[in-house]
Write an enzyme that holds these catalytic residues in place. Sequence first.
Site, PDB file in Angstrom:
ATOM      1  N   ASN A  94     -10.118  -3.026   2.636  1.00 43.75           N
ATOM      2  CA  ASN A  94      -9.834  -3.017   1.202  1.00 43.75           C
ATOM      3  C   ASN A  94     -11.129  -2.770   0.430  1.00 43.75           C
ATOM      4  O   ASN A  94     -12.215  -2.761   1.017  1.00 43.75           O
ATOM      5  CB  ASN A  94      -9.256  -4.366   0.767  1.00 43.75           C
ATOM      6  N   HIS A 139       0.829  -1.222   0.000  1.00 46.95           N
ATOM      7  CA  HIS A 139       0.000   0.000   0.000  1.00 46.95           C
ATOM      8  C   HIS A 139       0.860   1.267   0.000  1.00 46.95           C
ATOM      9  O   HIS A 139       0.514   2.260   0.635  1.00 46.95           O
ATOM     10  CB  HIS A 139      -0.951   0.028   1.207  1.00 46.95           C
TER      11      HIS A 139
HETATM   12 FE1  HDD Z   1      -2.338  -4.781   5.598  1.00 46.02          FE
HETATM   13  C1  HDD Z   1      -0.914  -1.743   5.228  1.00 46.02           C
HETATM   14  C2  HDD Z   1      -5.307  -3.555   4.407  1.00 46.02           C
HETATM   15  C3  HDD Z   1      -3.680  -7.933   5.719  1.00 46.02           C
HETATM   16  C4  HDD Z   1       0.459  -5.913   7.101  1.00 46.02           C
HETATM   17  N1  HDD Z   1      -2.978  -3.005   4.942  1.00 46.02           N
HETATM   18  C5  HDD Z   1      -2.242  -1.861   4.868  1.00 46.02           C
HETATM   19  C6  HDD Z   1      -3.044  -0.790   4.353  1.00 46.02           C
HETATM   20  C7  HDD Z   1      -4.271  -1.307   4.120  1.00 46.02           C
HETATM   21  C8  HDD Z   1      -4.247  -2.698   4.481  1.00 46.02           C
HETATM   22  C9  HDD Z   1      -5.459  -0.568   3.587  1.00 46.02           C
HETATM   23  C10 HDD Z   1      -2.556   0.618   4.115  1.00 46.02           C
HETATM   24  C11 HDD Z   1      -2.846   1.497   5.273  1.00 46.02           C
HETATM   25  C12 HDD Z   1      -2.412   2.907   4.956  1.00 46.02           C
HETATM   26  O1  HDD Z   1      -3.078   3.520   4.128  1.00 46.02           O
HETATM   27  O2  HDD Z   1      -1.428   3.344   5.526  1.00 46.02           O
HETATM   28  N2  HDD Z   1      -4.106  -5.607   5.094  1.00 46.02           N
HETATM   29  C13 HDD Z   1      -5.226  -4.911   4.709  1.00 46.02           C
HETATM   30  C14 HDD Z   1      -6.334  -5.814   4.659  1.00 46.02           C
HETATM   31  C15 HDD Z   1      -5.881  -7.045   5.025  1.00 46.02           C
HETATM   32  C16 HDD Z   1      -4.479  -6.903   5.301  1.00 46.02           C
HETATM   33  C17 HDD Z   1      -7.742  -5.428   4.298  1.00 46.02           C
HETATM   34  C18 HDD Z   1      -6.606  -8.335   5.140  1.00 46.02           C
HETATM   35  C19 HDD Z   1      -7.859  -8.451   5.369  1.00 46.02           C
HETATM   36  N3  HDD Z   1      -1.709  -6.591   6.245  1.00 46.02           N
HETATM   37  C20 HDD Z   1      -2.426  -7.753   6.248  1.00 46.02           C
HETATM   38  C21 HDD Z   1      -1.682  -8.790   6.917  1.00 46.02           C
HETATM   39  C22 HDD Z   1      -0.503  -8.223   7.317  1.00 46.02           C
HETATM   40  C23 HDD Z   1      -0.543  -6.836   6.895  1.00 46.02           C
HETATM   41  C24 HDD Z   1      -2.142 -10.212   7.126  1.00 46.02           C
HETATM   42  C25 HDD Z   1       0.659  -8.794   8.048  1.00 46.02           C
HETATM   43  C26 HDD Z   1       0.639  -9.852   8.801  1.00 46.02           C
HETATM   44  N4  HDD Z   1      -0.513  -3.992   6.013  1.00 46.02           N
HETATM   45  C27 HDD Z   1       0.465  -4.628   6.679  1.00 46.02           C
HETATM   46  C28 HDD Z   1       1.649  -3.746   7.002  1.00 46.02           C
HETATM   47  C29 HDD Z   1       1.196  -2.386   6.408  1.00 46.02           C
HETATM   48  C30 HDD Z   1      -0.160  -2.703   5.817  1.00 46.02           C
HETATM   49  C31 HDD Z   1       2.975  -4.260   6.561  1.00 46.02           C
HETATM   50  C32 HDD Z   1       2.131  -1.683   5.448  1.00 46.02           C
HETATM   51  C33 HDD Z   1       2.209  -0.266   5.914  1.00 46.02           C
HETATM   52  C34 HDD Z   1       1.482  -0.235   7.155  1.00 46.02           C
HETATM   53  O3  HDD Z   1       1.004  -1.467   7.451  1.00 46.02           O
HETATM   54  O4  HDD Z   1       1.310   0.730   7.866  1.00 46.02           O
HETATM   55  O5  HDD Z   1       1.857  -3.705   8.360  1.00 46.02           O
END
Ligand code: HDD
Length: 703
Positions: free
Chosen positions: A161, A88
């Site tokens: 999402n 993202h």
């Molecule tokens: Fe995630 C970012 C949505 C599963 C780890 N995720 C991130 C963002 C969104 C989502 C919208 C961007 C937020 C922003 O605008 O800063 N992610 C989801 C959805 C998931 C999902 C809807 C499943 C239903 N994500 C998911 C899992 C993991 C992560 C299973 C890790 C185990 N996601 C992350 C992250 C991020 C992230 C690496 C990257 C930047 C941040 O968090 O701040 O931690």
Amino acid sequence: MHDHPPGAGHVKTKDTVAPGGELHQTIAHDGDHSDGVAHLTDNFGHRLSDNENSLKAGKRGPTLLEDFILREKIFHFDHERIPERIVHARGSGAHGVFECTKAIPELTKASIFQKVGTTCPVFTRISTVAGGAGSVDTPRDVRGFAVKFYTDSGNWDLVGNNIPVFFIQDAIKFPDLVHSVKMEADRGYPQAASAHDTFWDFVSLMPESLHTVMWAMSDRGIPRSLRMIEGFGVHTFRLVNEKGEGKFVKFHWKPVLGIESTTWDEAVKIAGANPDFHRQDLFESISQGDFPAWDLGVQVFDEAWAAKQPYDVLDATKLIPEEDIPVEIIGRMTLNRNVDNFFAETEQAAFMPTNIIPGIDFSNDPLLQGRLFSYLDTQKSRLGTTNFHQIPINAPKCPFSNFQRDGMMQTLVPVGRANYEPNSLAEAGETGGPRACPETGFRTFEENAEDNDPTRKVRVRPETFADHYSQPRMYYRSLTESEQAHTASAIVFELSKVQLPHVRERVVAQLRNVDESLAKRIATGLAIELPEKAKAAKPPVDLKISDALSIQKQAKNTLKGRQVGILFAEGSDLAEIRKFKDLIAGKGGTAVLVAPRVGGIPVKGGTLQADGLLAGSPSVLFDAIISILMPDQASKLAHDSAAVQWFMDAYAHCKTIAHCKGTQVILDRAGVEKDDGVVPLDAFEKVGVKRHWAREPKVRDLA
Ligand code: HDD
């Protein structure tokens, strides 16, 4: 605690934070020019006369290291970028407001859903998943839909999402999924695209991904506008009401403009024609007052209903058909203000599913559970400090207050010394700091509460941890008399330093449960009344004495690793000194020669150098001392306070003192009396270096 550093001097940072209000950081300039333009300064407020020419040695000479203006400017520039989000990375954000349009207090105690018309500020960021921060807006991809509600009971982040299901069922697969879809590891391409080997390899091996793949390959993956996508919380969450009753819930965002997609051909051409197609559309619609809006809907169901479905509601690869559980609209979000600064706000926004408020809770969805760890963790590497919550876009707009302290980039200045709990500083009229709120604070939903289920999530200490006194009692009672005396003296000393009388008393009240005699000893030592015994969660019992707990009971009388100080002076017998040196070395110890002078000292049988000057080698450095002196030298040293103290201290510290006859004159001045440890030279080997604790009552008033 929510204090902000006062802006000082010419340029100041202004933070305005009000509950439910707007948090906005601006740089305000005092002393503007008469035409209203601010003075240009460096970061420390020094006005700059020239910001375009570096300082050089001569017009055409080399640039000078002295040029702090150049250095600060370049230094700051060099560090402008922070790590982009691992997923993202490409996103656009805007501020707005959420308004409750249907109250649901029977379902949740969340403050924003109690009354129609309740509003709170929000910040929403919509993103692609796979591409880097500089990639295009229209690739085929899932869109992130992250909303931060700044509620009066703390931030609630609904990080969803535009697709209601996810590729994987368990968070442990997330790194694999993301590695497979991002540019391939060796070649660094394709950027922002899932159409390549590694992603489809992963899909082919992970049938659980197919449902989400279907959505992504459909027109949902190529939206027309960020204003025309749906949003989903994806996971099953929980709503919890005032009575503690929980229901499952799925969250939905329905765009007021309806859902609209592009065709693939359009998406490809837009990527070339306007890589910022979505970002620009969002920004311009808001700046023109054509505010994008979404209705927040919920699908609410209970465990019994969930149990009857042919899928598991904790499985994030499954949705709940709206035909089975209709979506009920409970609020509306309107994005009505663009960010002032993309980096400060959109880039630094830290969304975390753990930002949850009373009335909403997690489910055991293993994908969600893993996310609860990941987001907090990632902010530290992205924003560089555990204090990222103080960045205005992330700070709650309600007051926050705890005992977390310090860390990099700390900008708050907490007052007082209360940085731990429990504390009773308020009893002394000091600021005691915040206290937990058992009634209104966040409480994890107690699943299977009535069952006494061993998997029930609880924050409690088991009964079996309730006895706090029996073992301290056993410890104290296992010590020797002198060890007990040392312990009592130590507590008396420590408490004598305590300035708060109620703290002293409470410690003694606690100690009465450990050992009454100890408590009395301490009270006497402090000259305070014996306070009432503290109430014991569980009364102590008398456990068996354990000799292994005492140092003295198992002390080894050995020279190994010990240091023995040997005092000599002019005329001392070299052969005698050597004899002791050899004896000590032979048993693994070290003999340290100490004398009134260090250089070549004439002794009987030659000259001898000392290892240390008497005045600089007090007997506290040694485990035992030996004195070999001619009577005339001893008489001289009897008038030297360093020599007298050498013996006085060794005696007071219950050490072995082996001495020649001549030394007696110093011993007399030092008040050293004969006992098992004050012995003639030839008894040294037998007595050894053990301490002579029986001497202690003679040299110290024991508490
Ligand atoms: Fe995630 C970012 C949505 C599963 C780890 N995720 C991130 C963002 C969104 C989502 C919208 C961007 C937020 C922003 O605008 O800063 N992610 C989801 C959805 C998931 C999902 C809807 C499943 C239903 N994500 C998911 C899992 C993991 C992560 C299973 C890790 C185990 N996601 C992350 C992250 C991020 C992230 C690496 C990257 C930047 C941040 O968090 O701040 O931690």
